[in-house]
Motif scaffolding. Structure first.
Motif, short mmCIF file in Angstrom:
data_model
loop_
_atom_site.label_atom_id
_atom_site.label_comp_id
_atom_site.label_asym_id
_atom_site.label_seq_id
_atom_site.Cartn_x
_atom_site.Cartn_y
_atom_site.Cartn_z
N THR A 80 0.84 -1.20 0.00
CA THR A 80 0.00 0.00 0.00
C THR A 80 0.88 1.25 0.00
OG1 THR A 80 -0.05 0.17 2.41
CG2 THR A 80 -1.74 -1.23 1.37
N PRO A 81 0.30 2.40 -0.33
CA PRO A 81 1.08 3.63 -0.23
C PRO A 81 1.63 3.85 1.19
CG PRO A 81 -0.89 4.03 -1.53
CD PRO A 81 -1.02 2.64 -0.96
N GLN A 82 0.84 3.48 2.20
CA GLN A 82 1.29 3.67 3.58
C GLN A 82 2.48 2.77 3.90
OE1 GLN A 82 -1.84 3.00 2.49
NE2 GLN A 82 -3.38 3.93 3.81
N SER A 83 2.43 1.49 3.45
CA SER A 83 3.55 0.59 3.74
C SER A 83 4.79 1.00 2.94
CB SER A 83 3.18 -0.87 3.47
OG SER A 83 2.87 -1.07 2.11
N LEU A 84 4.58 1.52 1.73
CA LEU A 84 5.71 2.01 0.94
C LEU A 84 6.39 3.18 1.65
CD1 LEU A 84 7.48 2.30 -1.58
CD2 LEU A 84 5.64 3.64 -2.60
N LEU A 85 5.59 4.13 2.13
CA LEU A 85 6.18 5.28 2.83
C LEU A 85 6.94 4.83 4.08
CD1 LEU A 85 6.68 8.28 3.09
CD2 LEU A 85 4.42 8.50 4.18
N ALA A 86 6.37 3.88 4.82
CA ALA A 86 7.06 3.36 6.00
C ALA A 86 8.39 2.72 5.61
CB ALA A 86 6.16 2.36 6.73
#
Length: 129
Positions: A33-39
Motif C-alpha cells: 500500500t502507499p502507507q507501507s511504501l512510505l514506512a
C-alpha cells in the motif's frame, strides 16, 4: 534541501518538463500500500523524506527517483506517484508510476492530473508553442 537534492530535483524537473515523460507504469507488487511504501522508504537511510505543501516527498538520489505521497485531503489519498529518471533506447526519460488506494476512476484522474500539469509546464518552456 541539500545541494545534491536540489540537483536531482532540477534534473528531474528538466526532463519532466522537456516532454520526455512516458506513460504510467505500475510499481512492483512488493510495495504494498502507499502507507507501507512510505514506512519502508522512511527506514531507508539513503532516502530523504520531507513535507511540501501537504505532500510527502521521498527523494531517492541513488536511484534518481522521487516518490510523492498525496495529502489526506486529496481525492486519491492514499496514493503515491513515482517519478524516476531512466534510460530508454539511449534517451533519458522520466517514467511515472502510480500506487493508489482509491477507486480506479479516482486513481486515473490523479494520473491525468499529472499529465495536465506536465502539459502546462512544458508550455511555459522557452520555444514552446
Amino acid at each position: 534541501m541539500t545541494r545534491t537534492t536540489d540537483a536531482v530535483l532540477l534534473c528531474l524537473a528538466v526532463f519532466w518538463l522537456s516532454g520526455c515523460a512516458s506513460k504510467a507504469l505500475a510499481p512492483h507488487p512488493e510495495y504494498g500500500t502507499p502507507q507501507s511504501l512510505l514506512a519502508m522508504l522512511r527506514q531507508n537511510p539513503d532516502v530523504q523524506v520531507q513535507q511540501q505543501e501537504g505532500w510527502t516527498l521521498a527523494i531517492d538520489e541513488t536511484h534518481q527517483r522521487i516518490w510523492l505521497f498525496t495529502p489526506p485531503t486529496h481525492a486519491a489519498h492514499p496514493a503515491a506517484l513515482k517519478r524516476e529518471l531512466v534510460e530508454q533506447e539511449g534517451v533519458l526519460v522520466v517514467r511515472t508510476g502510480v500506487l493508489c488506494g482509491a477507486p480506479q476512476p479516482v486513481c486515473d484522474e490523479l494520473l491525468q492530473e499529472t499529465e495536465r500539469v506536465d502539459e502546462i509546464l512544458r508550455g511555459m518552456l522557452p520555444g514552446a508553442e
